[in-house]
Design a protein around this motif. Structure first.
Motif, PDB file in Angstrom:
ATOM      1  N   TYR A  23       1.289   8.262 -29.926  1.00 57.72           N
ATOM      2  CA  TYR A  23       0.029   8.889 -29.566  1.00 57.72           C
ATOM      3  C   TYR A  23       0.188  10.395 -29.763  1.00 57.72           C
ATOM      4  O   TYR A  23       1.308  10.899 -29.884  1.00 57.72           O
ATOM      5  CB  TYR A  23      -0.380   8.552 -28.129  1.00 57.72           C
ATOM      6  N   SER A  24      -0.929  11.123 -29.823  1.00 61.02           N
ATOM      7  CA  SER A  24      -0.844  12.567 -30.029  1.00 61.02           C
ATOM      8  C   SER A  24      -1.074  13.305 -28.720  1.00 61.02           C
ATOM      9  O   SER A  24      -1.862  12.882 -27.877  1.00 61.02           O
ATOM     10  CB  SER A  24      -1.868  13.022 -31.075  1.00 61.02           C
ATOM     11  N   ARG A  25      -0.343  14.424 -28.572  1.00 66.43           N
ATOM     12  CA  ARG A  25      -0.480  15.276 -27.395  1.00 66.43           C
ATOM     13  C   ARG A  25       0.079  16.645 -27.738  1.00 66.43           C
ATOM     14  O   ARG A  25       1.187  16.753 -28.269  1.00 66.43           O
ATOM     15  CB  ARG A  25       0.298  14.682 -26.227  1.00 66.43           C
ATOM     16  N   SER A  26      -0.697  17.687 -27.496  1.00 68.59           N
ATOM     17  CA  SER A  26      -0.274  19.074 -27.734  1.00 68.59           C
ATOM     18  C   SER A  26       0.225  19.272 -29.165  1.00 68.59           C
ATOM     19  O   SER A  26       1.301  19.809 -29.393  1.00 68.59           O
ATOM     20  CB  SER A  26       0.816  19.489 -26.746  1.00 68.59           C
ATOM     21  N   ASP A  27      -0.544  18.790 -30.143  1.00 70.74           N
ATOM     22  CA  ASP A  27      -0.212  18.941 -31.567  1.00 70.74           C
ATOM     23  C   ASP A  27       1.099  18.266 -31.963  1.00 70.74           C
ATOM     24  O   ASP A  27       1.748  18.675 -32.917  1.00 70.74           O
ATOM     25  CB  ASP A  27      -0.180  20.413 -31.973  1.00 70.74           C
ATOM     26  N   LYS A  28       1.518  17.241 -31.230  1.00 68.79           N
ATOM     27  CA  LYS A  28       2.714  16.481 -31.572  1.00 68.79           C
ATOM     28  C   LYS A  28       2.412  15.006 -31.470  1.00 68.79           C
ATOM     29  O   LYS A  28       1.536  14.586 -30.719  1.00 68.79           O
ATOM     30  CB  LYS A  28       3.866  16.819 -30.630  1.00 68.79           C
ATOM     31  N   ILE A  30       3.895  11.533 -30.126  1.00 70.54           N
ATOM     32  CA  ILE A  30       4.817  11.150 -29.067  1.00 70.54           C
ATOM     33  C   ILE A  30       4.981   9.634 -29.077  1.00 70.54           C
ATOM     34  O   ILE A  30       4.012   8.899 -29.236  1.00 70.54           O
ATOM     35  CB  ILE A  30       4.261  11.584 -27.689  1.00 70.54           C
ATOM     36  N   SER A  32       5.310   5.988 -27.586  1.00 75.28           N
ATOM     37  CA  SER A  32       4.790   5.345 -26.386  1.00 75.28           C
ATOM     38  C   SER A  32       5.627   4.140 -25.961  1.00 75.28           C
ATOM     39  O   SER A  32       5.350   3.530 -24.935  1.00 75.28           O
ATOM     40  CB  SER A  32       3.337   4.908 -26.605  1.00 75.28           C
TER      41      SER A  32
END
Length: 187
Positions: A23-28, A30, A32
């Motif tokens: 999944y994406s978070r803060s332009d990265k 990640i 799961s």
């Protein structure tokens, strides 16, 4: 490469097609799930590491374990992953338990180790098995830089990130707590 939930797997969030296990978070991107990372030019995938057979701990096996009890001399951990293979019967009465003794936490200053400043109940620790121990427990070590706490929650219940090799910071409150942090694995 084995990745854990919450571990960054790519910085190119806009140019890469997301598939299962990320999944994406803060332009990265990640991970799961616990699994094997596979990358191509336009795709990142984490395939779950479920296997049919139960892994058996051996000397020099790398493990991920959850701290369940702590006293001034040692921590008791449930082994969750052995050499990249998840254990199938993980509960409070896990098949495999490990002991992390204060003298096995660091290579230096072994007599100054305070277990509460290194690990806490609920932390997930990357360690290596150094002895098969007794009938109930395996002896673990975090003495090398790549071993130590990889996931922790603060006293306020928020996820923490490593600041240096002995400090983690609550992402929301900014408070710091002592831990023996594992050296981050490269993305």
């Amino acid at each position: 490469m084995l990745v854990l939930p919450g571990q960054p797997v790519s910085d190119n969030v806009d140019s890469i097609k997301r598939t299962e296990g990320v999944y994406s978070r803060s332009d990265k991107l990640i991970s799961s799930v616990v699994g094997e990372l596979s990358k191509s030019e336009d795709q990142v995938r984490v395939e779950s590491a479920h296997k049919n057979s139960q892994p058996l701990p051996e000397i020099d096996s790398e493990v991920l374990a959850t701290v369940v009890r702590l006293n001034s001399k040692q921590a008791t951990l449930n082994l969750d992953v052995i050499d990249g293979v998840p254990c199938t019967n993980n509960s409070q009465d896990s098949n495999f338990q490990g002991i992390l003794r204060s003298q096995d936490v660091r290579q230096t200053d072994k007599d100054r180790v305070k277990m509460y400043n290194c690990v806490r109940p609920g932390d997930i620790v990357r360690a290596v098995i150094i002895s098969l121990g007794d009938a109930r427990n395996y002896y673990l070590s975090t003495a090398k830089n790549e071993y130590g706490v990889v996931f922790a929650t603060s006293q306020d219940g928020n996820q923490m990130i490593p600041v240096d090799w002995e400090t983690m910071k609550d992402e929301h409150t900014g408070n710091t707590e002592h831990r023996k942090c594992a050296k981050p694995t490269p993305v």
